[in-house]
Scaffold this motif. Structure first.
Motif, PDB file in Angstrom:
ATOM      1  N   PHE A  64      37.432  43.718  42.036  1.00  0.00           N
ATOM      2  CA  PHE A  64      37.826  42.745  40.956  1.00  0.00           C
ATOM      3  C   PHE A  64      38.116  43.822  39.886  1.00  0.00           C
ATOM      4  O   PHE A  64      37.462  44.750  39.746  1.00  0.00           O
ATOM      5  N   ILE A  65      39.200  43.500  39.131  1.00  0.00           N
ATOM      6  CA  ILE A  65      39.473  44.439  38.018  1.00  0.00           C
ATOM      7  C   ILE A  65      39.892  43.736  36.916  1.00  0.00           C
ATOM      8  O   ILE A  65      40.809  42.615  36.892  1.00  0.00           O
ATOM      9  N   GLN A  66      39.183  44.083  35.634  1.00  0.00           N
ATOM     10  CA  GLN A  66      39.509  43.206  34.633  1.00  0.00           C
ATOM     11  C   GLN A  66      40.938  43.642  33.909  1.00  0.00           C
ATOM     12  O   GLN A  66      40.900  44.892  33.626  1.00  0.00           O
ATOM     13  N   HIS A  67      41.518  42.723  33.584  1.00  0.00           N
ATOM     14  CA  HIS A  67      42.884  43.231  32.895  1.00  0.00           C
ATOM     15  C   HIS A  67      42.661  43.565  31.348  1.00  0.00           C
ATOM     16  O   HIS A  67      42.123  42.912  30.618  1.00  0.00           O
ATOM     17  N   PRO A  68      42.867  44.768  31.085  1.00  0.00           N
ATOM     18  CA  PRO A  68      42.680  45.257  29.778  1.00  0.00           C
ATOM     19  C   PRO A  68      43.208  44.484  28.523  1.00  0.00           C
ATOM     20  O   PRO A  68      42.416  44.426  27.435  1.00  0.00           O
ATOM     21  N   SER A  69      44.213  43.778  28.569  1.00  0.00           N
ATOM     22  CA  SER A  69      44.900  42.963  27.390  1.00  0.00           C
ATOM     23  C   SER A  69      44.517  41.467  27.555  1.00  0.00           C
ATOM     24  O   SER A  69      44.637  40.878  26.586  1.00  0.00           O
ATOM     25  N   GLU A  70      43.613  41.170  28.411  1.00  0.00           N
ATOM     26  CA  GLU A  70      43.201  39.841  28.550  1.00  0.00           C
ATOM     27  C   GLU A  70      41.732  39.725  28.560  1.00  0.00           C
ATOM     28  O   GLU A  70      41.140  39.388  29.824  1.00  0.00           O
ATOM     29  N   ALA A  71      40.797  40.351  27.676  1.00  0.00           N
ATOM     30  CA  ALA A  71      39.408  40.356  27.974  1.00  0.00           C
ATOM     31  C   ALA A  71      38.838  39.259  28.261  1.00  0.00           C
ATOM     32  O   ALA A  71      37.682  39.164  28.694  1.00  0.00           O
ATOM     33  N   ASN A  72      39.230  38.034  27.690  1.00  0.00           N
ATOM     34  CA  ASN A  72      38.570  36.593  27.943  1.00  0.00           C
ATOM     35  C   ASN A  72      39.052  36.070  29.212  1.00  0.00           C
ATOM     36  O   ASN A  72      38.518  34.897  29.689  1.00  0.00           O
ATOM     37  N   SER A  73      39.855  36.759  29.898  1.00  0.00           N
ATOM     38  CA  SER A  73      40.411  36.016  31.262  1.00  0.00           C
ATOM     39  C   SER A  73      39.416  36.640  32.635  1.00  0.00           C
ATOM     40  O   SER A  73      38.522  37.221  32.306  1.00  0.00           O
ATOM     41  N   LYS A  74      39.648  35.623  33.385  1.00  0.00           N
ATOM     42  CA  LYS A  74      38.925  36.084  34.795  1.00  0.00           C
ATOM     43  C   LYS A  74      39.681  37.732  35.140  1.00  0.00           C
ATOM     44  O   LYS A  74      40.566  37.845  35.220  1.00  0.00           O
ATOM     45  N   PRO A  75      38.613  38.155  35.946  1.00  0.00           N
ATOM     46  CA  PRO A  75      39.071  39.592  36.420  1.00  0.00           C
ATOM     47  C   PRO A  75      40.283  39.349  37.411  1.00  0.00           C
ATOM     48  O   PRO A  75      40.082  38.063  38.081  1.00  0.00           O
ATOM     49  N   ILE A  76      41.067  40.234  37.885  1.00  0.00           N
ATOM     50  CA  ILE A  76      42.056  40.106  38.970  1.00  0.00           C
ATOM     51  C   ILE A  76      41.448  40.179  40.227  1.00  0.00           C
ATOM     52  O   ILE A  76      40.510  41.381  40.474  1.00  0.00           O
ATOM     53  N   HIS A  77      41.471  39.618  41.397  1.00  0.00           N
ATOM     54  CA  HIS A  77      40.748  39.667  42.588  1.00  0.00           C
ATOM     55  C   HIS A  77      41.572  40.119  43.789  1.00  0.00           C
ATOM     56  O   HIS A  77      42.923  39.446  43.896  1.00  0.00           O
ATOM     57  N   PHE A  78      41.346  41.202  44.154  1.00  0.00           N
ATOM     58  CA  PHE A  78      42.006  41.776  45.252  1.00  0.00           C
ATOM     59  C   PHE A  78      41.250  41.550  46.430  1.00  0.00           C
ATOM     60  O   PHE A  78      40.043  41.838  46.558  1.00  0.00           O
ATOM     61  N   TYR A  79      41.814  41.213  47.597  1.00  0.00           N
ATOM     62  CA  TYR A  79      41.061  40.951  48.831  1.00  0.00           C
ATOM     63  C   TYR A  79      42.024  41.382  49.983  1.00  0.00           C
ATOM     64  O   TYR A  79      42.962  41.166  50.134  1.00  0.00           O
ATOM     65  N   ARG A  80      41.277  41.606  51.105  1.00  0.00           N
ATOM     66  CA  ARG A  80      42.105  41.809  52.529  1.00  0.00           C
ATOM     67  C   ARG A  80      42.590  40.411  53.071  1.00  0.00           C
ATOM     68  O   ARG A  80      42.069  39.506  53.011  1.00  0.00           O
ATOM     69  N   GLU A  81      43.920  40.479  53.285  1.00  0.00           N
ATOM     70  CA  GLU A  81      44.702  39.591  54.092  1.00  0.00           C
ATOM     71  C   GLU A  81      45.000  40.071  55.418  1.00  0.00           C
ATOM     72  O   GLU A  81      45.522  39.391  56.352  1.00  0.00           O
ATOM     73  N   LEU A  82      45.063  41.450  55.414  1.00  0.00           N
ATOM     74  CA  LEU A  82      45.686  42.090  56.701  1.00  0.00           C
ATOM     75  C   LEU A  82      44.270  42.890  57.283  1.00  0.00           C
ATOM     76  O   LEU A  82      43.153  42.847  56.647  1.00  0.00           O
ATOM     77  N   SER A  83      44.628  43.766  58.343  1.00  0.00           N
ATOM     78  CA  SER A  83      43.470  44.548  58.825  1.00  0.00           C
ATOM     79  C   SER A  83      43.188  45.788  57.895  1.00  0.00           C
ATOM     80  O   SER A  83      44.161  46.149  56.980  1.00  0.00           O
ATOM     81  N   ALA A  84      42.384  46.246  57.855  1.00  0.00           N
ATOM     82  CA  ALA A  84      41.819  47.425  56.802  1.00  0.00           C
ATOM     83  C   ALA A  84      42.888  48.522  57.070  1.00  0.00           C
ATOM     84  O   ALA A  84      43.380  49.159  56.339  1.00  0.00           O
ATOM     85  N   ASP A  85      43.153  48.864  58.274  1.00  0.00           N
ATOM     86  CA  ASP A  85      43.946  49.762  58.457  1.00  0.00           C
ATOM     87  C   ASP A  85      45.510  49.673  58.008  1.00  0.00           C
ATOM     88  O   ASP A  85      46.130  50.598  57.865  1.00  0.00           O
ATOM     89  N   MET A  86      45.973  48.421  58.064  1.00  0.00           N
ATOM     90  CA  MET A  86      47.197  48.238  57.577  1.00  0.00           C
ATOM     91  C   MET A  86      47.312  48.631  56.065  1.00  0.00           C
ATOM     92  O   MET A  86      48.275  49.278  55.518  1.00  0.00           O
ATOM     93  N   TYR A  87      46.212  48.351  55.323  1.00  0.00           N
ATOM     94  CA  TYR A  87      46.113  48.971  54.128  1.00  0.00           C
ATOM     95  C   TYR A  87      46.119  50.266  53.845  1.00  0.00           C
ATOM     96  O   TYR A  87      46.885  50.844  52.843  1.00  0.00           O
ATOM     97  N   LYS A  88      45.506  51.154  54.689  1.00  0.00           N
ATOM     98  CA  LYS A  88      45.468  52.503  54.658  1.00  0.00           C
ATOM     99  C   LYS A  88      46.939  53.044  54.992  1.00  0.00           C
ATOM    100  O   LYS A  88      47.287  53.980  54.259  1.00  0.00           O
ATOM    101  N   ASN A  89      47.586  52.519  55.908  1.00  0.00           N
ATOM    102  CA  ASN A  89      48.925  52.581  56.390  1.00  0.00           C
ATOM    103  C   ASN A  89      50.069  52.571  55.170  1.00  0.00           C
ATOM    104  O   ASN A  89      50.558  53.519  54.906  1.00  0.00           O
ATOM    105  N   HIS A  90      49.580  51.355  54.430  1.00  0.00           N
ATOM    106  CA  HIS A  90      50.591  51.127  53.292  1.00  0.00           C
ATOM    107  C   HIS A  90      50.473  52.367  52.279  1.00  0.00           C
ATOM    108  O   HIS A  90      51.254  52.605  51.420  1.00  0.00           O
TER     109      HIS A  90
END
Length: 112
Positions: A64-90
């Protein structure tokens, strides 16, 4: 994640989100940039931000990463949808693209 961003010269992960906010790409599969002397630095920063997100998703199933200009909002959620190796390749592909731009626009002898 912050140490990962720091290896690319970005001090805080929130800066990655701010950089990518300019894309507003949603589920777009391909993005094209108009690269010139005036835009090259911004394009490199955006491509490095994409690499960081991909490398982060390669190493972590979710984060999760908190957006700097939106302190009261929920953090942005990043998660895998592909294999881990695909993210490394990208991430590797983004770094290769950034290197080409850096060589063309920032080095006289065109070597990095």
């Amino acid at each position: 994640m912050a140490s990962l961003a720091a290896t690319f010269g970005i001090l805080e992960m929130a800066d990655v989100v701010t950089q990518l906010e300019t894309l507003k790409a949603g589920n777009v599969k391909q993005i094209m940039f108009l690269i010139s002397d005036e835009t090259a630095a911004e394009v490199v920063a955006t491509i490095l931000s994409l690499a960081i997100i991909n490398y982060g998703t390669w190493k972590h199933e979710e984060f999760f990463i908190q957006h700097p200009s939106e302190a009261n909002s929920k953090p942005i959620h990043f998660y895998r949808e592909l294999s881990a190796d695909m993210y490394k390749n990208h991430g590797d592909a983004y770094l290769a693209q950034a290197k080409v731009i850096i060589e063309k626009y920032f080095y006289e002898d065109h070597t990095v």
